[in-house]
Design an enzyme around this catalytic site. Structure first.
Site, PDB file in Angstrom:
ATOM      1  N   GLY A  19       0.794  -1.219   0.000  1.00 39.07           N
ATOM      2  CA  GLY A  19       0.000   0.000   0.000  1.00 39.07           C
ATOM      3  C   GLY A  19       0.826   1.268   0.000  1.00 39.07           C
ATOM      4  N   VAL A  26      11.720   3.907   2.570  1.00 39.67           N
ATOM      5  CA  VAL A  26      11.971   4.004   1.128  1.00 39.67           C
ATOM      6  C   VAL A  26      11.420   2.800   0.370  1.00 39.67           C
ATOM      7  CG1 VAL A  26      13.767   4.148  -0.642  1.00 39.67           C
ATOM      8  CG2 VAL A  26      13.984   5.470   1.478  1.00 39.67           C
ATOM      9  N   SER A  28       8.999   0.728   1.209  1.00 40.59           N
ATOM     10  CA  SER A  28       7.544   0.735   1.228  1.00 40.59           C
ATOM     11  C   SER A  28       6.982   1.678   0.166  1.00 40.59           C
ATOM     12  CB  SER A  28       7.042   1.153   2.614  1.00 40.59           C
ATOM     13  OG  SER A  28       5.647   1.366   2.606  1.00 40.59           O
ATOM     14  N   HIS A 137      -2.024   3.382   9.998  1.00 37.56           N
ATOM     15  CA  HIS A 137      -2.246   1.957   9.760  1.00 37.56           C
ATOM     16  C   HIS A 137      -1.589   1.073  10.816  1.00 37.56           C
ATOM     17  CE1 HIS A 137       1.719   2.497   7.899  1.00 37.56           C
ATOM     18  NE2 HIS A 137       1.871   1.189   7.919  1.00 37.56           N
ATOM     19  N   GLU A 174       7.919   3.157  19.033  1.00 35.15           N
ATOM     20  CA  GLU A 174       7.976   2.167  17.958  1.00 35.15           C
ATOM     21  C   GLU A 174       8.483   0.806  18.431  1.00 35.15           C
ATOM     22  OE1 GLU A 174       7.259   2.931  14.401  1.00 35.15           O
ATOM     23  OE2 GLU A 174       6.199   4.566  15.407  1.00 35.15           O
ATOM     24  N   HIS A 250      13.842   3.489  11.511  1.00 31.79           N
ATOM     25  CA  HIS A 250      14.050   2.894  12.839  1.00 31.79           C
ATOM     26  C   HIS A 250      15.540   2.634  13.031  1.00 31.79           C
ATOM     27  CE1 HIS A 250       9.737   1.116  12.579  1.00 31.79           C
ATOM     28  NE2 HIS A 250       9.726   2.187  13.348  1.00 31.79           N
ATOM     29  N   CYS A 371      13.098  -6.907  11.419  1.00 34.83           N
ATOM     30  CA  CYS A 371      11.735  -6.394  11.567  1.00 34.83           C
ATOM     31  C   CYS A 371      10.759  -7.508  11.919  1.00 34.83           C
ATOM     32  CB  CYS A 371      11.273  -5.726  10.269  1.00 34.83           C
ATOM     33  SG  CYS A 371      11.998  -4.105   9.952  1.00 34.83           S
TER      34      CYS A 371
END
Length: 448
Positions: A19, A26, A28, A137, A174, A250, A371
């Site tokens: 999405g 970057v 994404s 989101h 985060e 991150h 991640c």
């Protein structure tokens, strides 16, 4: 008593799609609107879990979330049946539907911050779910995250759970993507390292100019207080604002730590020498020997680090004490990064081996090996108290593989998200998954 660092990997959800929702990430943004393959993504993640289990590491599974999040859409004014809510959102506000379908909970490094019992005042393992309020989101994840973690780590004698911090910019949190821990042994007291991008209240700290700094100093300090950490066992470091603006959203995109070792890029932090000195001094008081491996910008640029996700890797300690680096295939495809890694392992230093995994489906959406996992240090007694249904075994791997083949689509495009059937497919799959993992009722559709 023996202790372990257990990696709980996020299982990719059935609505895995590109999405392009994460501004500042970057990968994404670059792959937005491409067709995704949820089945392949889930299988790639499972294969990594099994491979680590086969290497002798204790490996766990963290369940995905219900998507699309119809309740979130109702809160934004859409009404009627579930199918009508989805259809209205598709017609009137497609970006909101896309956000409500995000499978970003797969990146469980953002699920929570975890402090092991050796560090905390009450001698329990503490979890604080991340509010992830920088991105809509992801901000809708923490209620389900808290229920899933509560079902996995249920025994109050050993585990303490904290609600997410206030969902405001001043306490942007985060999770473990900006947190790591240094120790001599996993069961011994260690030094917890919190990395922040900005301060909400102190203007002395510089901030990035292009992309948002998602983690605040104040959020990190609040988590440390909630977990009952001693000042002598905590170090705060600031991320370099310039690397945030280069796509390092991150800290785990520019540095990774494990045991007594920090593997980081030369440009990762501000006031690096002072920060390293503090880590060394505090770990030394606990009997540890802090060591760092700095990757020079002359050998690997920040751009190459972001493109390859060199630092979004898993740094693991083998039984013989040697260290292993788990990297994505993109590292091998980058000539400069691969040349550096070959030299690193050949030097006979702290990191002796590199293993490469194909995680393309996750990588294209901006998440690498680090991640996909939440690290939880546990002693033998605590590990025995974990819900056994979420610990990876060969039979569980086979069962989950069959489950993915049964329930997941081979292809998903943005237009497919408007299909109400996708919600039914997701709920059917998750209802079965909670039985496989012995989680009980953790999803809204099971509770309401």
């Amino acid at each position: 008593m023996k202790s372990y660092e257990v990696n709980f990997d996020g299982l990719v959800g059935p609505t895995h799609n590109y999405g392009g929702l994460s501004y500042g990430n970057v990968a994404s943004q670059s792959n937005s609107q491409q067709s995704s393959n949820p089945k392949e993504a889930a299988l790639q993640g499972l294969q990594k879990m099994k491979a680590l289990m086969d290497m002798g590491f204790v490996q766990g599974v963290l369940a995905p979330q219900e998507r699309p999040d119809v309740a979130a859409l109702r809160n934004l004014g859409f009404s009627g049946s579930d199918a009508q809510v989805i259809q209205q959102a598709a017609q009137q506000a497609m970006p909101l539907l896309v956000a409500s379908c995000s499978a970003s909970s797969m990146w469980v490094a953002n699920a929570a911050t975890v402090s092991p019992s050796a560090d905390t005042a009450d001698g329990r393992v503490h979890f604080t779910a991340a509010n992830l309020n920088c991105k809509y989101h992801r901000s809708i994840e923490h209620p389900t995250t808290s229920r899933v973690l509560g079902a996995m780590f249920a025994d109050p004698q050993h585990f303490a759970h904290h609600a997410a911090l206030p969902a405001v910019a001043q306490f942007g949190d985060e999770g473990a993507a900006n947190h790591t821990r240094f120790c001599r042994e996993y069961g011994e007291a260690g030094v917890e390292f919190f990395v922040f991008g900005r301060s909400a209240f102190d203007t002395r700290y510089p901030a990035p100019q292009k992309y948002p700094a998602r983690q605040t100093l104040e959020a990190s300090q609040a988590v440390a207080r909630l977990h009952g950490l001693k000042d002598d066992g905590v170090v705060y470091g600031q991320q370099n604002p310039a690397v945030i603006d280069a796509g390092v959203f991150h800290n785990d995109v520019i540095a990774v730590g494990n045991g007594e070792v920090l593997f980081y890029h030369e440009d990762a932090f501000l006031n690096t020498e002072q920060m390293l000195g503090e880590l060394q001094a505090k770990l030394s008081k606990l009997g540890g020997n802090f060591q760092s491996v700095c990757v020079p910008r002359a050998l690997v640029s920040v751009e190459d680090a972001v493109r390859s996700y060199l630092f979004n890797s898993q740094l693991l300690t083998r039984a013989d004490g040697s260290m292993l680096l788990i990297v994505p295939e993109e590292c091998r495809a980058n000539e400069r990064v691969w040349h550096y890694l070959q030299g690193l392992t050949a030097s006979g230093g702290l990191i002796r081996e590199v293993k490469v995994f194909d995680l393309k489906q996750s990588m294209q959406n901006g998440g690498g090996p680090a991640c996909l996992r939440l690290r939880v240090a546990l002693n033998e007694t605590e590990l025995a108290a974990v819900n056994p249904g979420v610990i990876m075994t060969a039979p569980l791997y086979d069962t989950l593989t069959q489950w993915v083949h049964k329930h997941y689509r081979d292809s998903l495009r943005e237009s497919d998200l408007a299909d109400p059937q996708l919600l039914l497919e997701c709920r059917t799959a998750l209802d079965e998954l909670t039985q496989i993992l012995k989680l009980g009722a953790v999803y809204p559709f099971q509770i309401n």
